[in-house]
Enzyme design. Structure first.
Site, PDB file in Angstrom:
ATOM      1  N   VAL B 715       0.807  -1.221   0.000  1.00  0.00           N
ATOM      2  CA  VAL B 715       0.000   0.000   0.000  1.00  0.00           C
ATOM      3  C   VAL B 715       0.846   1.280   0.000  1.00  0.00           C
ATOM      4  O   VAL B 715       0.316   2.362  -0.113  1.00  0.00           O
ATOM      5  CB  VAL B 715      -0.963   0.001   1.213  1.00  0.00           C
ATOM      6  CG1 VAL B 715      -0.203   0.176   2.514  1.00  0.00           C
ATOM      7  CG2 VAL B 715      -2.067   1.033   1.064  1.00  0.00           C
ATOM      8  N   GLU B 717       2.595   2.994  -2.051  1.00  0.00           N
ATOM      9  CA  GLU B 717       2.502   3.951  -3.149  1.00  0.00           C
ATOM     10  C   GLU B 717       1.068   4.283  -3.560  1.00  0.00           C
ATOM     11  O   GLU B 717       0.827   5.294  -4.211  1.00  0.00           O
ATOM     12  CB  GLU B 717       3.175   3.368  -4.404  1.00  0.00           C
ATOM     13  CG  GLU B 717       4.598   2.942  -4.213  1.00  0.00           C
ATOM     14  CD  GLU B 717       5.058   2.040  -5.356  1.00  0.00           C
ATOM     15  OE1 GLU B 717       6.109   2.294  -5.933  1.00  0.00           O
ATOM     16  OE2 GLU B 717       4.327   1.082  -5.679  1.00  0.00           O
TER      17      GLU B 717
END
Lengths: 162, 765
Positions: B715, B717
């Protein structure tokens, strides 16, 4: 280059240091006292990572010449906890998840402590403005605002509502 | 790996505070930038002042004479100890110090060593270099014409199969061209009811980790130890060993906490020069950059994206052609991988039968570009989601409805041909729409203040194939130590990994300790990058803990405990060894399946082990007299599978979104003749407290990644993807201006508002 000896009070203890007059406070704290909580980042006083309290006032330690603390009282983030007991602001930062990498955290902790000393019950706007001189590239800002509110409640002795 | 083994217990799914929290709030966390070794010298770098030129001379005499200077080093000295001092993950193109030529303003040319860093810095300023200046190229489209060549010859590293054909190639600036061909895009355009074509651009921005780059090397004949702010210690070890011609076991990389990374501290950065300098002077050498120097080290790719789409009468997208040009700067770093991996999804999260993608990595005479929180995806999404919105407006379709009509759904082939699985894309879009109350009219504002709202969606294929290895070590008293190479740079990976160990071994996560990263102890990991760690290392850690658990069971049987006995672990060791002695080590290795894309078509049945899905919505208020934009609400919804630590996931979403808000609204490296003119935080603003929108909302949709550890996937990015187009679309909704280039600052908005009026703004000075 000229060397000199300075004497000052560091986190409540009387100390001396042999310095070059061009050395800044952050490097003397790191090199001579192994205190690395105040850190250089932007080198321009823009980010607050190097925040140190000199005679009770926050300064940018990377721009503040060590020679200037001769005779002064210096407090760093390492003085916030009392042994194993964290300060209310430190506890609140953990509870709120108010940091990620942690590099900027000492500066935020010292500024938040100073804010609550001046204004025990700051609202969102007061927190945002007071802490606007500290930068957090992980952008834990929403959690930092929340942490300051939790700390305010803790310092008032009230139990933080769930 | 069967789902049945992933039983949910008490440790996974907890919002456990970061396990290193006390260390961080007491100021005791260690970072390379603040570390020192006895007898250490500091190095300061002298950097090129020209963008492209042959080095005529370097006069180091005045620097060498300065009292306190230990030594001044140029590439001549480097080559005596490392004859081929070129490094890089995709190309071996970057010299430790410039050799014969300089390729960008800010490139390191010489190094000064002194015990006092201020002395080294003052001496570096006394170095004089003369250059024969050469023509330079800065723009990616210009670079693609190959009129000015950045490098005489390409030097691929040999690491990646799709780069091997570029070895020795001359006369080109193209460091990779990725192609994807699906269906017949030209036929789709001829038969479409409408065809739309736009060009979008993104600017050069900086990671600006608050801990600037730092490495300390201590070279001995027996081996070299490097302390480094690195996101990938295993890669650094491999690359340093290659440069020295040593086996990897003589190279030791230690990584303390990182003061932010964001993709900047990947692969190899200062480790090579620190090693070379220590090798020359036989003392520990620290290279710690200033914030200014970070602007000359690694940046985010600027991009130009030409996108063309055919739509039929029913509002279905029938074909899409994408040409993406990535401005990689003077050294390739990981740019060719950005070019290929982001190329997989350049046509967006849509179900399109006919797709044509060309994605080019280009050398230019600018500071190098690499990975920055999204591996190219935020640049692509800016383009394809602005394009999608503009088309919806032209077609008089609701932007939400237009997206729903074309969105990629579960079980359908993505552009590469890989079937999309576990994508909660539409669910994320629905949650954003619900939060924005999209079906209700928006209060549009009055007078010069105009309000608008916008949406965007995106998906990314996690980079594959990559490998992670972990060890779980149970001591004779039953306490547990985890060794894994994932670097905690603030994303909370150590906490998540201890939760996985705790889940498998049924102990509180807080009781598990993670060893500091040290390649002498820590097993291999590809790197902390691309949101891969929770999935890949999470699996490796799970497998290691499961192996340890099986060995514990075997030990219990061996010492005569009945099946299912809950005798304390320490009793088992005591019975076996007669005292508190021995230990159990479980090892786990994880590498997902992957099929490389066909070179001609880009097609692959297995592009990635998981897809990251994102949706965002923004409400803005535009001051049409000044162009100033206020972001009132910023809603980010992601599909990250099952959050293993919901609180940390929430902070990853809001942190990523706020970082991208800076890249959207104001961050831009200003460059004049190759020279960065705002290389400081005084002139290059990053988001502060006052930039946080009042309405900042983050959500992870209910999801379960079927092949993920405990249903999870990465998660770090995801929430960067959609922020820029959501805001750009909201600005157009508010005041009708059609911005195609980032950042969306007041000047850009005001210029667009005034163009075509009788009061256009003059050119910038």
């Amino acid at each position: 280059m000229s060397r000199r000896t300075i004497a000052f009070e560091l986190n409540g203890e009387s100390v001396t240091a042999e310095i070059e007059t061009h050395h800044n406070l952050v490097e003397v704290l790191q090199r001579d006292f192994n205190l690395t909580g105040a850190r250089e980042s932007c080198g321009q006083g823009m980010c607050g990572c190097c925040t140190v309290l000199v005679n009770g006032t926050a300064v940018s330690g990377c721009l503040y010449l060590a020679a200037f603390v001769d005779g002064a009282q210096v407090r760093t983030v390492e003085s916030l906890a009392d042994g194993d007991t964290l300060s209310p602001v430190q506890e609140a930062f953990i509870e709120a998840g108010a940091f990620q990498c942690g590099y900027c955290t000492p500066g935020f902790l010292l500024m938040a402590t100073q804010l609550l000393d001046e204004n025990p019950d700051p609202d969102d706007d007061a927190i945002r403005h007071y802490l606007s001189g500290n930068l957090c590239r992980c952008a834990a800002y929403p959690e930092i605002i929340n942490a300051v509110k939790i700390a305010a409640r803790k310092r008032k002795g009230a139990t933080a509502p769930a | 790996m069967t789902e049945a083994r992933h039983e949910v217990g008490s440790q996974v799914g907890r919002s456990l505070p970061r396990i290193e929290a006390r260390t961080k709030v007491t100021g005791r966390a260690e970072y390379t930038h603040t570390m020192q070794l006895a007898g250490m010298l500091h190095a300061k770098l002298f950097r090129s002042t020209v963008a492209h030129g042959r080095i005529k001379s370097i006069d180091t005499s005045a620097a060498q004479r300065m009292p306190g200077v230990h030594r001044v080093i140029t590439s001549r000295d480097i080559r005596r100890v490392i004859p081929e001092p070129y490094y890089g993950p995709a190309f071996h193109d970057q010299p430790i110090l410039a050799i014969d030529k300089v390729h960008y303003v800010g490139e390191p040319v010489a190094a000064v060593l002194a015990a006092d860093p201020h002395v080294a810095e003052a001496a570096a300023a006394l170095i004089v270099a003369e250059y024969d200046e050469l023509p330079a190229v800065f723009d990616e489209i210009e670079a693609a014409k190959n009129k000015v060549l950045v490098h005489d010859e390409l030097r691929p590293a040999g690491t990646f199969a799709d780069l091997k054909h570029l070895k020795g190639r001359k006369g080109t600036n193209t460091a990779l061209d990725f192609k994807l061909r699906r269906g017949d895009v030209e036929h789709a355009f001829t038969t479409a009811a409408r065809v739309f074509e736009h060009t979008f651009r993104t600017q050069k921005v900086l990671h600006a980790a608050l801990e600037p780059f730092a490495s300390i090397a201590d070279y001995r004949d027996s081996g070299v130890t490097i302390i480094s702010a690195s996101q990938g210690p295993s890669f650094v070890r491999t690359e340093i060993a290659r440069l020295l011609g040593w086996p990897e076991n003589r190279v030791r990389i230690k990584v303390p906490y990182l003061g932010g990374g964001f993709g900047g501290k990947l692969y190899i950065k200062l480790e090579a020069i620190a090693t070379a300098l220590s090798m020359i002077v036989r003392r520990p050498v620290k290279v710690a950059l200033t914030m200014e120097e970070q602007f000359y080290t690694i940046t985010k790719h600027p991009s130009t994206f030409r996108i063309k789409t055919g739509v039929d009468k029913s509002g279905r997208i029938t074909g899409r052609k994408c040409e993406v040009y990535w401005n990689g700067g003077a050294y390739a770093d990981i740019g060719p991988r950005v070019t290929q991996k982001s190329g997989f999804t350049a046509s967006g999260p849509y179900d399109i039968d006919n797709v044509w993608i060309d994605s080019y990595a280009l050398y230019t005479n600018l500071p190098p570009a690499g990975a920055l929180r999204g591996f190219g995806i935020p640049q692509l999404v800016w383009a394809y989601e602005r394009h999608t919105d503009i088309m919806a407006r032209e077609l008089r379709l609701d932007p939400l409805e237009f997206r729903r009509r074309n969105i990629l759904r579960e079980g359908r082939p993505q552009a590469t041909g890989t079937i999309a699985r576990d994508i909660k894309l539409e669910a994320a879009l629905d949650r954003v729409a619900a939060r924005l109350r999209w079906n209700e009219a928006l209060e549009r504002g009055a007078g010069p203040l105009r309000r608008g709202r916008g949406l965007a969606i995106a998906m990314k294929a996690v980079i594959s194939p990559t490998t992670s290895v972990a060890n779980v070590n149970i001591a004779a008293d039953g306490s547990i130590i985890l060794s894994c190479g994932t670097v905690d740079m603030g994303q909370g990976s150590d906490t998540a990994m201890t939760q996985i160990v705790g889940e498998v071994l049924n102990v509180p996560a807080e009781s598990v300790r993670v060893t500091p990263r040290d390649t002498d102890i820590t097993p291999y990991d590809m790197g902390t990058l691309g949101s891969r760690s929770l999935f890949h290392m999470g699996h490796a850690v799970r497998l290691a803990a499961e192996e340890a658990r099986e060995k514990l069971k075997a030990l219990a049987r061996e010492v005569g405990e009945p099946e299912g006995s809950n005798a304390p672990i320490s009793d088992l060791f005591r019975k076996k060894y007669g005292m508190q002695a021995g230990n159990i080590i479980g090892t786990g290795t994880y590498k997902p399946d992957y099929v490389p894309p066909d070179p001609a078509s880009g097609a692959t049945p297995n592009a990635t082990p998981f897809w990251m899905c994102a949706a965002a919505g923004a409400e803005v208020e535009v001051d049409t007299e000044t162009g100033a934009v206020r972001v009132i609400r910023l809603v980010n919804v992601v599909d990250c599978g099952r959050p293993l630590n919901p609180k940390i996931v929430e902070t990853q979403i809001s942190g990523a979104a706020l970082m991208q808000l800076g890249f959207t609204m104001f961050e831009k490296m200003q460059i004049d003749g190759g020279q960065v003119t705002n290389a400081s935080l005084a002139d290059y603003k990053i988001p502060g407290m006052l930039d946080v929108p009042r309405g900042m909302e983050s959500e992870a949709v209910a999801a379960h990644q079927s092949n993920g550890p405990y249903g999870a996937k990465g998660v770090g990015e995801t929430a960067t993807f959609c922020v820029s187009p959501a805001i750009g679309n909201a600005i157009e909704d508010a005041c009708g201006v059609r911005l195609t280039e980032l950042p969306l600052n007041a000047e850009a908005v005001l210029r667009a508002l005034r163009s075509g009026t009788d009061q256009p703004l003059g050119d910038a000075p």
